[in-house]
Motif scaffolding. Structure first.
Motif, PDB file in Angstrom:
ATOM      1  N   ALA A  37     -55.411  17.240 -28.103  1.00  0.00           N
ATOM      2  CA  ALA A  37     -54.711  17.965 -27.049  1.00  0.00           C
ATOM      3  C   ALA A  37     -55.534  19.190 -26.682  1.00  0.00           C
ATOM      4  O   ALA A  37     -56.496  19.542 -27.372  1.00  0.00           O
ATOM      5  CB  ALA A  37     -53.308  18.370 -27.502  1.00  0.00           C
ATOM      6  N   THR A  89     -48.423  26.146 -23.777  1.00  0.00           N
ATOM      7  CA  THR A  89     -48.360  24.781 -23.265  1.00  0.00           C
ATOM      8  C   THR A  89     -49.531  23.983 -23.822  1.00  0.00           C
ATOM      9  O   THR A  89     -50.692  24.408 -23.712  1.00  0.00           O
ATOM     10  CB  THR A  89     -48.409  24.776 -21.727  1.00  0.00           C
ATOM     11  OG1 THR A  89     -47.329  25.569 -21.227  1.00  0.00           O
ATOM     12  CG2 THR A  89     -48.273  23.355 -21.199  1.00  0.00           C
ATOM     13  N   HIS A  94     -51.345  20.180 -23.773  1.00  0.00           N
ATOM     14  CA  HIS A  94     -51.458  18.922 -23.055  1.00  0.00           C
ATOM     15  C   HIS A  94     -52.080  17.870 -23.969  1.00  0.00           C
ATOM     16  O   HIS A  94     -53.242  17.992 -24.376  1.00  0.00           O
ATOM     17  CB  HIS A  94     -52.314  19.098 -21.796  1.00  0.00           C
ATOM     18  CG  HIS A  94     -51.769  20.124 -20.846  1.00  0.00           C
ATOM     19  ND1 HIS A  94     -50.881  19.810 -19.844  1.00  0.00           N
ATOM     20  CD2 HIS A  94     -51.976  21.470 -20.771  1.00  0.00           C
ATOM     21  CE1 HIS A  94     -50.572  20.909 -19.174  1.00  0.00           C
ATOM     22  NE2 HIS A  94     -51.215  21.928 -19.716  1.00  0.00           N
ATOM     23  N   THR A 130     -55.143  23.386 -24.897  1.00  0.00           N
ATOM     24  CA  THR A 130     -54.292  24.473 -24.436  1.00  0.00           C
ATOM     25  C   THR A 130     -55.164  25.609 -23.932  1.00  0.00           C
ATOM     26  O   THR A 130     -56.308  25.782 -24.384  1.00  0.00           O
ATOM     27  CB  THR A 130     -53.360  24.967 -25.558  1.00  0.00           C
ATOM     28  OG1 THR A 130     -52.481  25.979 -25.047  1.00  0.00           O
ATOM     29  CG2 THR A 130     -54.148  25.545 -26.722  1.00  0.00           C
ATOM     30  N   VAL A 147     -47.105  18.207 -23.848  1.00  0.00           N
ATOM     31  CA  VAL A 147     -46.974  17.604 -22.527  1.00  0.00           C
ATOM     32  C   VAL A 147     -47.888  16.393 -22.492  1.00  0.00           C
ATOM     33  O   VAL A 147     -49.100  16.511 -22.709  1.00  0.00           O
ATOM     34  CB  VAL A 147     -47.365  18.605 -21.423  1.00  0.00           C
ATOM     35  CG1 VAL A 147     -47.279  17.944 -20.048  1.00  0.00           C
ATOM     36  CG2 VAL A 147     -46.489  19.846 -21.484  1.00  0.00           C
ATOM     37  N   CYS A 148     -47.317  15.217 -22.234  1.00  0.00           N
ATOM     38  CA  CYS A 148     -48.105  13.984 -22.285  1.00  0.00           C
ATOM     39  C   CYS A 148     -47.653  13.053 -21.170  1.00  0.00           C
ATOM     40  O   CYS A 148     -46.453  12.872 -20.940  1.00  0.00           O
ATOM     41  CB  CYS A 148     -47.929  13.306 -23.642  1.00  0.00           C
ATOM     42  SG  CYS A 148     -48.986  11.859 -23.876  1.00  0.00           S
ATOM     43  N   ASP A 149     -48.626  12.464 -20.455  1.00  0.00           N
ATOM     44  CA  ASP A 149     -48.317  11.567 -19.347  1.00  0.00           C
ATOM     45  C   ASP A 149     -47.932  10.171 -19.804  1.00  0.00           C
ATOM     46  O   ASP A 149     -47.482   9.358 -19.003  1.00  0.00           O
ATOM     47  CB  ASP A 149     -49.525  11.471 -18.401  1.00  0.00           C
ATOM     48  CG  ASP A 149     -49.828  12.802 -17.715  1.00  0.00           C
ATOM     49  OD1 ASP A 149     -48.880  13.591 -17.541  1.00  0.00           O
ATOM     50  OD2 ASP A 149     -50.999  13.040 -17.378  1.00  0.00           O
TER      51      ASP A 149
END
Length: 331
Positions: free
Chosen positions: A137, A144, A146, A139, A97-99
């Motif tokens: 990242a 999930t 991030h 978790t 999950v990356c913005d």
């Protein structure tokens, strides 16, 4: 070494995978009799599973695994185990999950490390962004993940976080490189206030001598905090007449200024000698990426990639390794 003060600063891990050293073995590090513990084809899509990272998780174990698929793309997968030996690896790669789509759409990922800091697990790996660099990242559940900003500009490999802040800042070891499997490489130290902006870069160690660590070196598992310093297990590379040979070694770094080497062993701890280490997609490779440690007993379980094909396990004791590093230190 005195037993008055516990050597390892960390948590107890009573269910650590463990096999006693055989009576006829005098080595500081000894291999599991069950090696390789993860075969190349544990999941249907994998060509090979190696250079992976595991940690204690909820009374059992979890990790991030390098799985090169049958198209020979390098991908990261999540996995679980009740005993640290038999693993269930997710057949599908991790979808971070990356913005920011600019860094989220990476081309490849390999050679992960996992490190618990404060309240979550952080993953670092070699991330494809116009060349190899260090992806970061976190978790909480190994479901999930991030993705944060890449730590450094390309080109860089072997990004390994320290398990706590040093001087109030996150700290990481890395190995600047170039686009390929370069015939050079030193270990550097960097700090960050927020895991986004990295600086205060310091040189730690260079390749040494004409032997097993003469071509390049790179940090392995998360450094282990001891009363004698940070125990760093790392890989070193020799350029032979038949190509690179990867072996495992160890050093002690200063607790407060980890770019300062307290002691560095001249001999290797483990080198490619068994068939599964010498024969594979890339022959003659022992590549450590993870270490489980039981602070109460000083037991170490070391996970390493073998011949860039399978995952193997070895064992050691922290007190013996620390003494061995000091006794065999480069003068």
């Amino acid at each position: 070494m005195s037993n008055d003060t516990p050597l390892v600063k960390g948590a107890a891990l009573p269910n650590i995978p463990w096999e006693d050293r055989l009576d006829d073995c005098s080595d500081i590090v000894w291999r599991s009799e069950r090696n390789p513990i993860i075969p190349r084809d544990l999941i249907p899509r994998s060509n090979s599973i190696f250079n992976s990272a595991v940690v204690p998780f909820e009374g059992a174990f979890a990790g991030v695994f390098r799985c090169d698929d049958k198209a020979r793309y390098m991908r990261l997968h999540s996995g679980r185990s009740t005993d640290g030996i038999d693993w269930q690896i997710d057949p599908d790669p991790i979808r971070f999950v990356c913005d920011d789509d600019e860094i989220g759409a990476f081309d490849y990922g390999y050679d992960p490390r996992v490190c618990w800091i404060e309240d979550r697990f952080y993953v670092t790996w070699c991330n494809g962004y116009h060349g190899p660099t260090i992806g970061v990242a976190y978790t909480h559940d190994f479901v999930t993940f991030h993705q944060l900003e890449n730590a450094f500009l390309p080109y860089n490999r072997n990004g390994v976080l320290f398990p706590r802040k040093i001087g109030g800042r996150y700290a990481m070891l890395s190995r600047p490189s170039d686009t390929g499997h370069t015939a050079f490489g030193d270990i550097f130290y960097s700090e960050s206030p927020d895991l986004c902006h990295w600086g205060r870069h310091r040189h730690v160690m260079a390749p040494y001598g004409p032997g097993w660590q003469s071509t390049k070196i790179g940090a392995g598992p998360t450094p282990i905090e001891t009363t004698e310093g940070w125990l760093l297990i790392y890989h070193g590379v020799l350029t032979s007449c038949n190509g690179f040979v990867y072996s495992m070694g160890a050093a002690l770094l200063d607790l407060d200024e980890p770019w300062k080497v307290v002691a560095r062993a001249e001999p290797y701890l483990l080198s490619p000698q068994h068939l599964y280490e010498c024969v594979g997609d890339v022959p003659n490779v022992v590549f450590p990426c993870a270490a489980l440690c039981d602070a109460a007993t000083g037991r170490l379980a070391l996970y390493y990639g073998a011949a860039d094909t399978v995952t193997a396990l070895a064992f050691a004791r922290v007190d013996e390794m620390v003494d061995w590093v000091k006794e065999n230190a480069i003068r």
